[in-house]
Design an enzyme around this catalytic site. Structure first.
Site, short mmCIF file in Angstrom:
data_model
loop_
_atom_site.label_atom_id
_atom_site.label_comp_id
_atom_site.label_asym_id
_atom_site.label_seq_id
_atom_site.Cartn_x
_atom_site.Cartn_y
_atom_site.Cartn_z
N HIS A 141 0.84 -1.20 0.00
CA HIS A 141 0.00 0.00 0.00
C HIS A 141 0.88 1.26 0.00
CE1 HIS A 141 -3.29 -2.51 2.36
NE2 HIS A 141 -3.02 -3.00 1.17
N GLU A 169 14.30 7.79 -15.06
CA GLU A 169 14.50 6.33 -15.02
C GLU A 169 13.23 5.52 -15.26
OE1 GLU A 169 17.51 4.53 -13.54
OE2 GLU A 169 18.51 6.34 -14.24
N HIS A 210 -6.46 1.44 -3.10
CA HIS A 210 -6.03 0.32 -2.25
C HIS A 210 -4.51 0.18 -2.22
CE1 HIS A 210 -6.67 -4.04 -0.73
NE2 HIS A 210 -5.39 -3.73 -0.65
P1 13P Z 1 -3.51 -10.15 4.38
O1 13P Z 1 -3.16 -9.83 5.81
O2 13P Z 1 -4.57 -11.23 4.29
O3 13P Z 1 -2.26 -10.52 3.60
O4 13P Z 1 -4.14 -8.88 3.70
C1 13P Z 1 -3.44 -7.67 3.65
C2 13P Z 1 -3.81 -6.85 2.47
O5 13P Z 1 -3.04 -6.00 2.06
C3 13P Z 1 -5.12 -7.09 1.82
O6 13P Z 1 -5.16 -6.50 0.55
ZN ZN Z 2 -3.86 -4.75 0.39
#
Ligand code: 13P
Ligand code: ZN
Length: 283
Positions: A141, A169, A210
């Site tokens: 993320h 780059e 996300h």
């Molecule tokens: P998990 O803990 O199941 O790996 O999930 C983390 C996540 O980034 C979900 O998108």
């Molecule tokens: Zn995630």
């Protein structure tokens, strides 16, 4: 048997998780990684006949049948993996056409692989069709790519072009660009299938609002891929609200590609939002 905790793939994965956490890409349990392993890499470390548990996957992936993966556990914190690798990581072998996974090591607290296992395995299958040497799928993320997905046009060519323009780059590191999925419910087969489809044409797939997926031949390469795109997104966010007066022209992007021998994604030049900003600011 040698100590699995000293196996190069395990130490490299833990180092990568720590580096990702330090970058701020993996708050709490955010992020997950899967690393494909050869049987020969494991033979000195594990009894490959000793199956601890069988874990249903909920999908089928016949092309991965018999393959081994080192994978992060669901709900595990990247921050803590170095302290308890056998609890937070697992090594599995896919069997029964990918519908089941045999746990050979890890997840000692009774847990299982990441909730994003479908996206990982389906992406491995997709990337292996394009590049038989692909070994890594990595999800995290990163703040700036995530933020950019709120304010930038999600058209793949436009998004890619803007990133390419932010650092010289970029075209060298991801000439195939970044593919984009609109916001979708995570942890499902549906987002796994959609991600894998996007992985057929690029090693980076943005999950809008996300995070991002990357694929590559090594953990370092995959980390560097995301690091470069994330840096470009950071530069974009620093300049997006300012009148831009200089940029890398498209001819320059093409020159870089030609000079370093990489093939740019077809039709992706002249597509960036920042191109318009430059144009407007000169009026
Ligand atoms: P998990 O803990 O199941 O790996 O999930 C983390 C996540 O980034 C979900 O998108
Ligand atoms: Zn995630």
């Amino acid at each position: 048997m040698k100590d699995i905790l000293a196996a190069p793939s395990v130490t490299a994965l833990i180092r990568t998780m720590s580096n990702m956490y330090a970058k701020g890409w993996d708050e709490r349990n955010a992020g997950n990684i899967s690393l494909r392993l050869e049987e020969s890499e494991l033979a000195d470390y594990l009894d490959l006949q000793a199956v601890d548990r069988r874990l249903p996957t909920g999908f089928s992936a016949p092309s991965l049948d018999g393959m081994y993966f080192l994978v992060t556990g669901t709900g595990k914190y990247f921050k803590n993996a170095a302290d308890a690798p056998a609890r937070d990581l697992g090594i599995v072998r896919l069997v029964q056409g990918g519908s089941s996974a045999e746990l050979l090591w890890g997840f000692t607290d009774g847990s299982r692989f990441t909730s994003e296992f479908p996206a990982h395995m389906m992406s491995h299958a997709a990337r292996l069709r394009v590049d038989p040497e692909n070994r890594v799928v990595l999800h995290c993320h990163p703040t700036h790519l995530l933020a950019m997905s709120f304010v930038h046009d999600l058209d793949e060519a436009a998004f890619t072009h803007t990133l390419w323009q932010m650092c010289t780059e970029c075209v060298m590191v991801f000439p195939d660009g970044i593919n984009v999925l609109p916001w979708m419910l995570c942890g499902t087969n549906a987002i796994g299938e959609a991600t894998a489809k996007k992985m057929e044409t690029a090693r980076l797939v943005l999950w809008a609002q996300h995070g991002v997926y990357g694929a590559g031949r090594s953990l370092d390469e995959c980390f560097g891929l995301i690091e470069t795109a994330e840096k470009a997104a950071e530069v974009y966010l620093k300049i997006a609200h300012l009148p831009v007066v200089n940029t890398i022209p498209d001819e320059g992007l093409q020159q870089i590609a030609d000079h370093f021998g990489v093939k740019l994604r077809e039709g992706y030049l002249n597509k960036g939002l920042s191109q318009k900003i430059v144009h407007n600011s000169k009026k």
